[in-house]
Design an enzyme around this catalytic site. Structure first.
Site, PDB file in Angstrom:
ATOM      1  N   MET A  32       1.745 138.362  71.238  1.00 43.62           N
ATOM      2  CA  MET A  32       3.083 138.871  70.934  1.00 43.62           C
ATOM      3  C   MET A  32       4.142 137.815  71.265  1.00 43.62           C
ATOM      4  O   MET A  32       5.330 138.128  71.364  1.00 43.62           O
ATOM      5  CB  MET A  32       3.346 140.174  71.691  1.00 43.62           C
ATOM      6  CG  MET A  32       2.345 141.272  71.299  1.00 43.62           C
ATOM      7  SD  MET A  32       2.935 142.938  71.564  1.00 43.62           S
ATOM      8  CE  MET A  32       3.181 142.945  73.335  1.00 43.62           C
ATOM      9  N   LEU A  35       5.048 132.652  74.950  1.00 46.88           N
ATOM     10  CA  LEU A  35       3.779 132.128  75.459  1.00 46.88           C
ATOM     11  C   LEU A  35       3.885 131.576  76.870  1.00 46.88           C
ATOM     12  O   LEU A  35       4.880 130.937  77.236  1.00 46.88           O
ATOM     13  CB  LEU A  35       3.257 131.026  74.524  1.00 46.88           C
ATOM     14  CG  LEU A  35       3.034 131.417  73.064  1.00 46.88           C
ATOM     15  CD1 LEU A  35       2.391 130.239  72.309  1.00 46.88           C
ATOM     16  CD2 LEU A  35       2.156 132.664  72.939  1.00 46.88           C
ATOM     17  N   HIS A  36       2.829 131.830  77.649  1.00 43.95           N
ATOM     18  CA  HIS A  36       2.702 131.282  78.999  1.00 43.95           C
ATOM     19  C   HIS A  36       1.318 130.657  79.118  1.00 43.95           C
ATOM     20  O   HIS A  36       0.564 130.600  78.135  1.00 43.95           O
ATOM     21  CB  HIS A  36       2.944 132.380  80.038  1.00 43.95           C
ATOM     22  CG  HIS A  36       2.131 133.617  79.813  1.00 43.95           C
ATOM     23  ND1 HIS A  36       0.746 133.625  79.890  1.00 43.95           N
ATOM     24  CD2 HIS A  36       2.488 134.880  79.463  1.00 43.95           C
ATOM     25  CE1 HIS A  36       0.303 134.839  79.637  1.00 43.95           C
ATOM     26  NE2 HIS A  36       1.332 135.619  79.361  1.00 43.95           N
ATOM     27  N   GLY A  38      -1.399 131.664  80.338  1.00 44.94           N
ATOM     28  CA  GLY A  38      -2.515 132.534  79.964  1.00 44.94           C
ATOM     29  C   GLY A  38      -2.819 132.402  78.477  1.00 44.94           C
ATOM     30  O   GLY A  38      -3.983 132.223  78.073  1.00 44.94           O
ATOM     31  N   HIS A  39      -1.760 132.466  77.662  1.00 41.79           N
ATOM     32  CA  HIS A  39      -1.951 132.274  76.219  1.00 41.79           C
ATOM     33  C   HIS A  39      -2.518 130.883  75.927  1.00 41.79           C
ATOM     34  O   HIS A  39      -3.399 130.716  75.082  1.00 41.79           O
ATOM     35  CB  HIS A  39      -0.611 132.415  75.484  1.00 41.79           C
ATOM     36  CG  HIS A  39       0.048 133.754  75.619  1.00 41.79           C
ATOM     37  ND1 HIS A  39       1.266 133.922  76.219  1.00 41.79           N
ATOM     38  CD2 HIS A  39      -0.335 134.986  75.205  1.00 41.79           C
ATOM     39  CE1 HIS A  39       1.625 135.192  76.172  1.00 41.79           C
ATOM     40  NE2 HIS A  39       0.667 135.879  75.565  1.00 41.79           N
ATOM     41  N   GLY A 149      -7.582 137.783  76.362  1.00 41.07           N
ATOM     42  CA  GLY A 149      -7.580 137.678  77.812  1.00 41.07           C
ATOM     43  C   GLY A 149      -8.107 138.935  78.471  1.00 41.07           C
ATOM     44  O   GLY A 149      -7.888 140.040  77.985  1.00 41.07           O
ATOM     45  N   GLN A 155      -7.944 146.758  76.519  1.00 37.76           N
ATOM     46  CA  GLN A 155      -7.736 146.263  75.149  1.00 37.76           C
ATOM     47  C   GLN A 155      -8.943 145.451  74.677  1.00 37.76           C
ATOM     48  O   GLN A 155      -9.413 145.621  73.545  1.00 37.76           O
ATOM     49  CB  GLN A 155      -6.477 145.389  75.135  1.00 37.76           C
ATOM     50  CG  GLN A 155      -6.311 144.526  73.900  1.00 37.76           C
ATOM     51  CD  GLN A 155      -4.993 143.790  73.894  1.00 37.76           C
ATOM     52  OE1 GLN A 155      -3.948 144.412  73.706  1.00 37.76           O
ATOM     53  NE2 GLN A 155      -5.000 142.486  74.096  1.00 37.76           N
ATOM     54  N   SER A 187       2.266 137.069  82.714  1.00 36.59           N
ATOM     55  CA  SER A 187       2.576 138.056  81.689  1.00 36.59           C
ATOM     56  C   SER A 187       3.947 137.735  81.109  1.00 36.59           C
ATOM     57  O   SER A 187       4.852 137.323  81.851  1.00 36.59           O
ATOM     58  CB  SER A 187       2.603 139.462  82.296  1.00 36.59           C
ATOM     59  OG  SER A 187       3.219 140.377  81.399  1.00 36.59           O
ATOM     60  N   SER A 188       4.102 137.934  79.815  1.00 35.39           N
ATOM     61  CA  SER A 188       5.432 137.755  79.220  1.00 35.39           C
ATOM     62  C   SER A 188       6.426 138.697  79.888  1.00 35.39           C
ATOM     63  O   SER A 188       7.611 138.387  80.010  1.00 35.39           O
ATOM     64  CB  SER A 188       5.379 138.040  77.719  1.00 35.39           C
ATOM     65  OG  SER A 188       4.384 137.244  77.099  1.00 35.39           O
TER      66      SER A 188
HETATM   67  P1  AMP Z   1       0.187 139.395  74.693  1.00 37.58           P
HETATM   68  O1  AMP Z   1       1.030 138.332  74.066  1.00 37.58           O
HETATM   69  O2  AMP Z   1       0.689 139.849  76.028  1.00 37.58           O
HETATM   70  O3  AMP Z   1      -0.140 140.511  73.752  1.00 37.58           O
HETATM   71  O4  AMP Z   1      -1.188 138.694  75.024  1.00 37.58           O
HETATM   72  C1  AMP Z   1      -1.914 137.988  74.029  1.00 37.58           C
HETATM   73  C2  AMP Z   1      -3.268 137.629  74.567  1.00 37.58           C
HETATM   74  O5  AMP Z   1      -3.119 136.828  75.744  1.00 37.58           O
HETATM   75  C3  AMP Z   1      -4.088 138.848  74.982  1.00 37.58           C
HETATM   76  O6  AMP Z   1      -5.453 138.639  74.630  1.00 37.58           O
HETATM   77  C4  AMP Z   1      -3.913 138.875  76.467  1.00 37.58           C
HETATM   78  O7  AMP Z   1      -4.972 139.495  77.155  1.00 37.58           O
HETATM   79  C5  AMP Z   1      -3.868 137.397  76.789  1.00 37.58           C
HETATM   80  N1  AMP Z   1      -3.219 137.180  78.079  1.00 37.58           N
HETATM   81  C6  AMP Z   1      -2.014 137.660  78.479  1.00 37.58           C
HETATM   82  N2  AMP Z   1      -1.770 137.313  79.762  1.00 37.58           N
HETATM   83  C7  AMP Z   1      -2.850 136.604  80.182  1.00 37.58           C
HETATM   84  C8  AMP Z   1      -3.215 135.974  81.411  1.00 37.58           C
HETATM   85  N3  AMP Z   1      -2.419 136.004  82.478  1.00 37.58           N
HETATM   86  N4  AMP Z   1      -4.412 135.352  81.469  1.00 37.58           N
HETATM   87  C9  AMP Z   1      -5.228 135.318  80.397  1.00 37.58           C
HETATM   88  N5  AMP Z   1      -4.942 135.890  79.214  1.00 37.58           N
HETATM   89  C10 AMP Z   1      -3.770 136.528  79.104  1.00 37.58           C
END
Ligand code: AMP
Length: 284
Positions: A32, A35-36, A38-39, A149, A155, A187-188
């Site tokens: 979504m 990006l950080h 984790g992404h 992630g 999810q 987390s975003s």
């Molecule tokens: P989002 O943009 O929050 O929907 O996340 C997109 C993808 O990044 C999803 O598969 C999340 O599980 C993964 N993700 C988000 N935060 C982290 C994190 N801290 N470590 C690893 N993956 C993450």
């Protein structure tokens, strides 16, 4: 280096068809945006696993409840594209809501049991929105491999199940949670936290870490493991627990009694108005 932006499912599908005709292996990371690291860890693994790498950025309205943060969800397309370029992304698939859900849209995917409980209990309709959008993204991108992630553990299990149940040809890869140096799961939504809330938010990862040490020390009783974690979450000012549960690592069924298989200890809590989630895996 610049990243090509594709905005419609049909244009994305055309690009993927061309890559596949060239024998290219496509890796895909749905997000979504905002990006950080984790992404970025998902993108880097995608880069290793594919000849071409696709990132999607779509803040999916169907996975937000009416009182949730859809309209104020953080966005930074320019920053995201710069990070994507550095991570070796070829194409950013950035559809808008009308391209994904045109007038008359009425088809949804429901992964019936896995979506119950945990986040599904407090976010009705959330996983129906997630499963639906991920299926639509997979259909447009046609990836050989898609990376997710474990931060969003339920999810990931919902998507794994959907992929098996609907005979999708994509390999689903789950990657570990990337944390800040002090333990907070990236987390975003951390962008919503004030300095004070940011400190209070550490209660989640600290609680999980306490359960992990108890587990490493030999504790195998589910209720005692949960109680150990709960002590660090109860009566914390500014932290309101949504759930803290020990569940089977695959089926997500509740664990009572002794832990004899891999389990996930999952937590969700509001810190101020921000809902945060975190989890750890415990494997005997
Ligand atoms: P989002 O943009 O929050 O929907 O996340 C997109 C993808 O990044 C999803 O598969 C999340 O599980 C993964 N993700 C988000 N935060 C982290 C994190 N801290 N470590 C690893 N993956 C993450």
């Amino acid at each position: 280096v610049s990243v090509e932006i594709i905005k419609t499912p049909s244009a994305m599908r055309a690009r993927s068809d061309a890559w596949r005709a060239d024998g290219k292996r496509i890796a895909f990371v749905p997000t979504m945006g905002y990006l950080h690291e984790g992404h970025v860890s998902l993108l880097e693994e995608g880069r290793r696993r594919g000849d071409v790498l696709v990132l999607s950025i779509f803040v999916n309205p169907t996975q937000f409840g009416p009182k949730e943060d859809l309209s104020r969800y953080p966005r930074d397309l320019e920053g995201d594209l710069a990070k994507a370029a550095r991570a070796g992304v070829e194409v950013a698939y950035v559809p808008d809501a009308p391209a994904m859900y045109p007038d008359g849209y009425q088809t949804y995917v429901d992964v019936e049991r896995l979506r119950e409980g945990l986040c599904g209990a407090s976010r009705p309709g959330h996983f129906r929105g997630v499963a639906t959008v991920v299926l639509k993204l997979l259909n447009a991108v046609q990836p050989n491999v898609a990376l997710f992630g474990m931060k969003d553990y339920q999810q990931l299990q919902v998507i794994r199940r959907m992929t098996r149940d609907l005979d999708l040809p994509t390999e689903i890869v789950g990657l570990p949670i990337v944390r800040e140096p002090d333990g907070l799961a990236m987390s975003s939504r951390n962008a919503y936290l004030s300095a004070d809330e940011r400190t209070r938010a550490l209660a989640l990862s600290h609680a999980l870490a306490a359960a992990r040490s108890a587990f490493t020390g030999g504790e195998r009783d589910a209720s005692r493991l949960v109680a150990t974690a709960r002590q660090l979450l109860d009566d914390r000012d500014g932290v309101r627990l949504d759930y803290l549960e020990l569940r089977d690592g695959e089926s997500l069924e509740l664990i009572e009694g002794a832990v004899t298989r891999p389990v996930v200890l999952a937590v969700a809590a509001f810190v101020g108005n921000t809902r945060l989630i975190d989890n750890i895996l415990l494997a005997p």
